[in-house]
Design a protein around this motif. Structure first.
Motif, PDB file in Angstrom:
ATOM      1  N   ALA A  59       0.818  -1.222   0.000  1.00 20.36           N
ATOM      2  CA  ALA A  59       0.000   0.000   0.000  1.00 20.36           C
ATOM      3  C   ALA A  59       0.847   1.265   0.000  1.00 20.36           C
ATOM      4  CB  ALA A  59      -0.939  -0.004   1.201  1.00 20.36           C
ATOM      5  N   GLN A  76      -8.957  14.747   0.989  1.00 16.89           N
ATOM      6  CA  GLN A  76      -9.349  14.558  -0.414  1.00 16.89           C
ATOM      7  C   GLN A  76      -9.711  15.870  -1.084  1.00 16.89           C
ATOM      8  OE1 GLN A  76     -12.031  11.712  -2.103  1.00 16.89           O
ATOM      9  NE2 GLN A  76     -11.622  10.258  -0.440  1.00 16.89           N
ATOM     10  N   GLU A 129      -8.824  13.234   6.946  1.00 18.95           N
ATOM     11  CA  GLU A 129     -10.110  13.471   6.279  1.00 18.95           C
ATOM     12  C   GLU A 129     -11.121  14.170   7.183  1.00 18.95           C
ATOM     13  OE1 GLU A 129     -10.399  13.223   2.619  1.00 18.95           O
ATOM     14  OE2 GLU A 129      -9.527  11.312   3.159  1.00 18.95           O
ATOM     15  N   LYS A 173      -3.107   7.785   1.717  1.00 23.75           N
ATOM     16  CA  LYS A 173      -2.934   8.839   2.724  1.00 23.75           C
ATOM     17  C   LYS A 173      -3.192   8.291   4.133  1.00 23.75           C
ATOM     18  CE  LYS A 173      -6.239  11.326   0.834  1.00 23.75           C
ATOM     19  NZ  LYS A 173      -6.691  10.453  -0.242  1.00 23.75           N
ATOM     20  N   SER A 174      -4.331   7.619   4.292  1.00 23.72           N
ATOM     21  CA  SER A 174      -4.650   7.081   5.622  1.00 23.72           C
ATOM     22  C   SER A 174      -3.624   6.037   6.040  1.00 23.72           C
ATOM     23  CB  SER A 174      -6.037   6.435   5.619  1.00 23.72           C
ATOM     24  OG  SER A 174      -7.010   7.397   5.312  1.00 23.72           O
ATOM     25  N   THR A 175      -3.208   5.222   5.081  1.00 23.08           N
ATOM     26  CA  THR A 175      -2.220   4.185   5.377  1.00 23.08           C
ATOM     27  C   THR A 175      -0.931   4.819   5.904  1.00 23.08           C
ATOM     28  OG1 THR A 175      -3.155   2.843   3.598  1.00 23.08           O
ATOM     29  CG2 THR A 175      -0.984   2.218   4.410  1.00 23.08           C
ATOM     30  N   ALA A 191      -6.162  11.153  -4.492  1.00 23.68           N
ATOM     31  CA  ALA A 191      -7.494  10.592  -4.698  1.00 23.68           C
ATOM     32  C   ALA A 191      -7.784   9.464  -3.712  1.00 23.68           C
ATOM     33  CB  ALA A 191      -7.609  10.074  -6.131  1.00 23.68           C
ATOM     34  N   GLY A 193      -8.014   6.124  -2.088  1.00 24.01           N
ATOM     35  CA  GLY A 193      -7.165   4.946  -2.171  1.00 24.01           C
ATOM     36  C   GLY A 193      -5.714   5.229  -2.501  1.00 24.01           C
ATOM     37  N   ALA A 194      -5.309   6.493  -2.439  1.00 23.43           N
ATOM     38  CA  ALA A 194      -3.931   6.849  -2.772  1.00 23.43           C
ATOM     39  C   ALA A 194      -2.938   6.395  -1.707  1.00 23.43           C
ATOM     40  CB  ALA A 194      -3.816   8.354  -2.969  1.00 23.43           C
TER      41      ALA A 194
HETATM   42  N1  LIG Z   1      -7.576  -2.614   5.967  1.00 16.71           N
HETATM   43  C1  LIG Z   1      -7.168  -2.727   4.678  1.00 16.71           C
HETATM   44  N2  LIG Z   1      -6.917  -3.936   4.161  1.00 16.71           N
HETATM   45  C2  LIG Z   1      -6.497  -4.065   2.879  1.00 16.71           C
HETATM   46  N3  LIG Z   1      -6.298  -3.049   2.043  1.00 16.71           N
HETATM   47  C3  LIG Z   1      -6.539  -1.812   2.496  1.00 16.71           C
HETATM   48  C4  LIG Z   1      -6.986  -1.587   3.848  1.00 16.71           C
HETATM   49  N4  LIG Z   1      -7.139  -0.259   4.024  1.00 16.71           N
HETATM   50  C5  LIG Z   1      -6.800   0.299   2.837  1.00 16.71           C
HETATM   51  N5  LIG Z   1      -6.446  -0.614   1.937  1.00 16.71           N
HETATM   52  C6  LIG Z   1      -5.983  -0.346   0.565  1.00 16.71           C
HETATM   53  O1  LIG Z   1      -4.816   0.434   0.629  1.00 16.71           O
HETATM   54  C7  LIG Z   1      -4.844   1.432  -0.342  1.00 16.71           C
HETATM   55  C8  LIG Z   1      -4.690   2.799   0.284  1.00 16.71           C
HETATM   56  O2  LIG Z   1      -5.819   3.057   1.098  1.00 16.71           O
HETATM   57  P1  LIG Z   1      -5.922   4.334   2.028  1.00 16.71           P
HETATM   58  O3  LIG Z   1      -7.108   4.144   2.911  1.00 16.71           O
HETATM   59  O4  LIG Z   1      -4.627   4.566   2.686  1.00 16.71           O
HETATM   60  O5  LIG Z   1      -6.218   5.483   0.968  1.00 16.71           O
HETATM   61  P2  LIG Z   1      -6.593   6.999   1.234  1.00 16.71           P
HETATM   62  O6  LIG Z   1      -5.661   7.799   0.442  1.00 16.71           O
HETATM   63  O7  LIG Z   1      -6.678   7.269   2.667  1.00 16.71           O
HETATM   64  O8  LIG Z   1      -8.036   7.067   0.577  1.00 16.71           O
HETATM   65  P3  LIG Z   1      -9.305   7.930   1.052  1.00 16.71           P
HETATM   66  O9  LIG Z   1      -9.108   9.292   0.481  1.00 16.71           O
HETATM   67  O10 LIG Z   1     -10.469   7.218   0.415  1.00 16.71           O
HETATM   68  O11 LIG Z   1      -9.362   7.920   2.531  1.00 16.71           O
HETATM   69  C9  LIG Z   1      -6.145   1.275  -1.103  1.00 16.71           C
HETATM   70  O12 LIG Z   1      -5.886   0.561  -2.273  1.00 16.71           O
HETATM   71  C10 LIG Z   1      -7.001   0.476  -0.193  1.00 16.71           C
HETATM   72  O13 LIG Z   1      -7.885  -0.329  -0.915  1.00 16.71           O
END
Ligand SMILES: Nc1ncnc2c1ncn2[C@@H]1O[C@H](COP(=O)(O)OP(=O)(O)OP(=O)(O)O)[C@@H](O)[C@H]1O
Ligand SMILES: [Mg+2]
Lengths: 235, 326
Positions: free
Chosen positions: A17, A191, A159, A41-43, A36, A38-39
């Motif tokens: 991720a 976002q 967010e 950010k949260s991870t 966007a 799934g980019a």
């Molecule tokens: N618990 C999880 N298990 C497996 N894959 C995950 C999990 N959480 C997120 N992902 C995947 O990791 C990638 C990054 O997700 P993340 O939540 O970090 O994106 P984001 O930038 O925060 O998106 P958003 O703007 O929708 O919050 C995505 O492809 C998502 O599908």
């Protein structure tokens, strides 16, 4: 206060991720992560506070490596964390939710509570109500207040706009700017890139788990690629 | 009152008193399940182990030091809290992050192990497994009415025409006192609230700076200690065998926590009393009515669970709304 994330990778099981991500936040800075759905950010934010173990790379807070610490220990070093979706404790009252954000034994707990109530007077009025009974904006205030209870030097926000009307989001953002004025550094994933770039000093643009661009927010606002991809307007 | 009316009243009051014990036996498991989503099926074995400790106490300690064996319930609380903490660190902690099944199997293994220890390890000190501290009034009812084990001389109170056994009354009072205390702990203290916060959203708890692992240790230790307390009291009112846990305790405890709403202390108390009452009511019906249709006299327990299942069909979330979990 300083936060250094260097060459961090992370994955969910076998699914990668984050790829070799580096960012930094220095004292008093307001830094944004835009990108966007799934980019990653949260991870990235969850990896910083130890909820997701990094596969490689280093994370330093105030010069100290924190990637092998558990989340609550990292938080107690002086980080306030507002998770995506707020994640309040639904059956606890507003004030109980706030108190959960402070380590048990701190002696300035009542001071912290007073500061939060000064920032969000509506929460003092509703302090006895269950968190679940509040409006979205009020819940976001509780989540921010809870993160402030431990007197953090760095506030991490994921967010904030989640489920909020634009006018409420603006009001919440101006409170964050007020908190920043008091010397708290801010790292915010958002976002809504337009507002994020307007309020922040420095930003990182993420795509598919990578940082693809970074720079002063005022410069990124004028960047043609950023404009096209994230601000919904053409040249 | 006619003689049979008095008997029925006696049975129902006995049911309520027994229900207090059921509530006490269940409250620790409800706490653990509410916080950790771990169904500790060794909870019944913890209770039985504590009962054996109290019986040992009454045989070894009481005659020498003249300490009422009732006090050993406090010792049971401490010992089983330690057993619980040890089980958590040695066994459950290692598997709890893997999901629901592994911890369930781990506690099942623990349960089998403890029953084996009780049945074999303690064999040398008893001539019979059928032990109880209450004097057996009807000698034909059990093989276990060994005089040497009846060291506890119980007194009885007559309230009107109703006879109350003192140990049952004490068990009831302890149960009624401990559960509201647990409720106060969970709703008024920092640790209690942090335990509830952990139950509702453990990640959010960590994000807030709460040491979730410590809250889990705390709730598992406390819940196991409560099993110990219940076990100490159990020895005064019931016959105990190594398999008591599986044959009668665990099914009843599960019925109580499901009926009361997982994690709700007051719900558990009410559910315990209700289950006690339903059981004795079922006994009355089974004894006076169903036997006429050639049902066995011990059909009361079956009837209890039929009522329980019907209650669940009507209200699948349990009777009481307020829960630890959202
Ligand atoms: N618990 C999880 N298990 C497996 N894959 C995950 C999990 N959480 C997120 N992902 C995947 O990791 C990638 C990054 O997700 P993340 O939540 O970090 O994106 P984001 O930038 O925060 O998106 P958003 O703007 O929708 O919050 C995505 O492809 C998502 O599908
Ligand atoms: Mg996100």
């Amino acid at each position: 206060m300083s936060l250094e994330v260097a060459n961090v990778s992370a994955s969910y099981g076998a699914v990668r991720a984050l790829w070799d991500v580096s960012i930094s936040v220095s004292q008093g800075q307001f830094v944004c992560l835009v990108g966007a759905n799934g980019a990653g950010k949260s991870t990235l934010l969850k990896t910083i506070v130890g909820m997701i173990p990094p596969r490689s790379g280093t994370i330093r807070f105030n010069g100290r490596g924190i990637s092998n610490l558990r989340t609550h220990s990292i938080i107690r070093m002086g980080i306030g964390f507002v998770p995506e979706g707020r994640r309040l404790f639904p059956t606890l009252s507003v004030e109980e939710n706030l108190r959960m954000g402070a380590p048990r034994a701190i002696n300035n707990l009542e001071d912290s509570l007073k500061k939060v109530y000064t920032l969000f007077p509506v929460l003092e009025e509703k302090r006895k109500q269950k968190a679940i009974a509040l409006s979205g904006g009020e819940q976001q205030m509780v989540a921010i207040g809870r993160a402030l209870m431990g007197s953090p030097r760095l506030l991490i926000l994921d967010e904030l706009s989640f489920g909020l009307a634009p006018i409420i989001f603006d009001r919440v953002l101006s409170t964050i700017l007020q908190i920043k004025q008091a010397g708290v550094s801010v790292l915010m994933a958002e976002q809504n890139a337009e507002r994020a770039l307007e309020v922040s000093d420095y930003s990182y643009v993420m795509e598919n788990g990578r940082v693809v661009k970074h720079g002063r927010s005022t410069d990124l606002i004028d960047d043609p690629l950023v404009k096209e991809a994230y601000l919904g307007m053409d040249e | 009152m006619s003689a049979s009316a008095i008997t029925v009243a006696q049975l129902l009051i006995g049911g309520i008193l027994q229900g207090g014990f059921f509530a006490l036996a269940s409250v620790g498991l409800s706490l653990i399940f509410g916080v950790q989503r771990i169904l500790n099926v060794a909870h019944g074995a913890f209770i039985v182990l504590a009962s054996f400790i109290t019986i040992q106490f009454s045989i070894l300690i009481t005659p020498v030091f003249h300490i009422d064996p009732l006090y050993s319930a406090a010792l049971d609380f401490v010992l089983m809290a330690l057993v619980g903490a040890a089980s958590y660190f040695l066994l459950i902690y290692k598997v709890e992050s893997t999901g629901f099944e592994a911890p369930l199997l781990a506690t099942f293994g623990l349960s089998v192990f403890l029953e084996y220890v009780i049945a074999n390890g303690l064999r040398f000190s008893f001539s019979s497994f059928h032990l109880t501290l209450i004097p057996v009034l009807d000698p034909s009812s059990g093989i276990g009415a060994q005089p040497q084990n009846q060291v506890y001389s119980s007194t009885s109170l007559l309230v009107g025409p109703i006879l109350l056994q003192e140990p049952q009354l004490i068990a009831f009072i302890v149960a009624i006192a401990v559960i509201p205390l647990m409720h106060l702990f969970l709703t008024r203290t920092y640790y209690g609230k942090a335990i509830r916060a952990t139950a509702q959203d453990w990640e959010a708890a960590e994000f807030s700076g709460i040491d979730v692992r410590m809250m889990r240790v705390l709730s598992f230790t406390l819940g196991s200690g409560l099993a110990g307390l219940a076990g100490g009291i159990f020895a005064f009112t019931n016959s105990v065998t190594p398999t008591t846990a599986d044959t009668s305790l665990l099914p009843i405890i599960l019925a109580v926590i499901i009926l009361g709403g997982v994690g709700s202390m007051i719900g558990t108390l009410m559910a315990g009393l209700i289950v006690g009452l339903i059981m004795s009511g079922s006994d009355v019906v089974a004894y006076y009515v169903l036997t006429q249709f050639h049902f066995p006299t011990d059909f009361g327990l079956v009837l209890t669970f039929i009522i329980f299942l019907i209650a669940l069909m009507i209200k699948p979330t349990g009777l009481f709304g307020h829960r630890l979990q959202k």
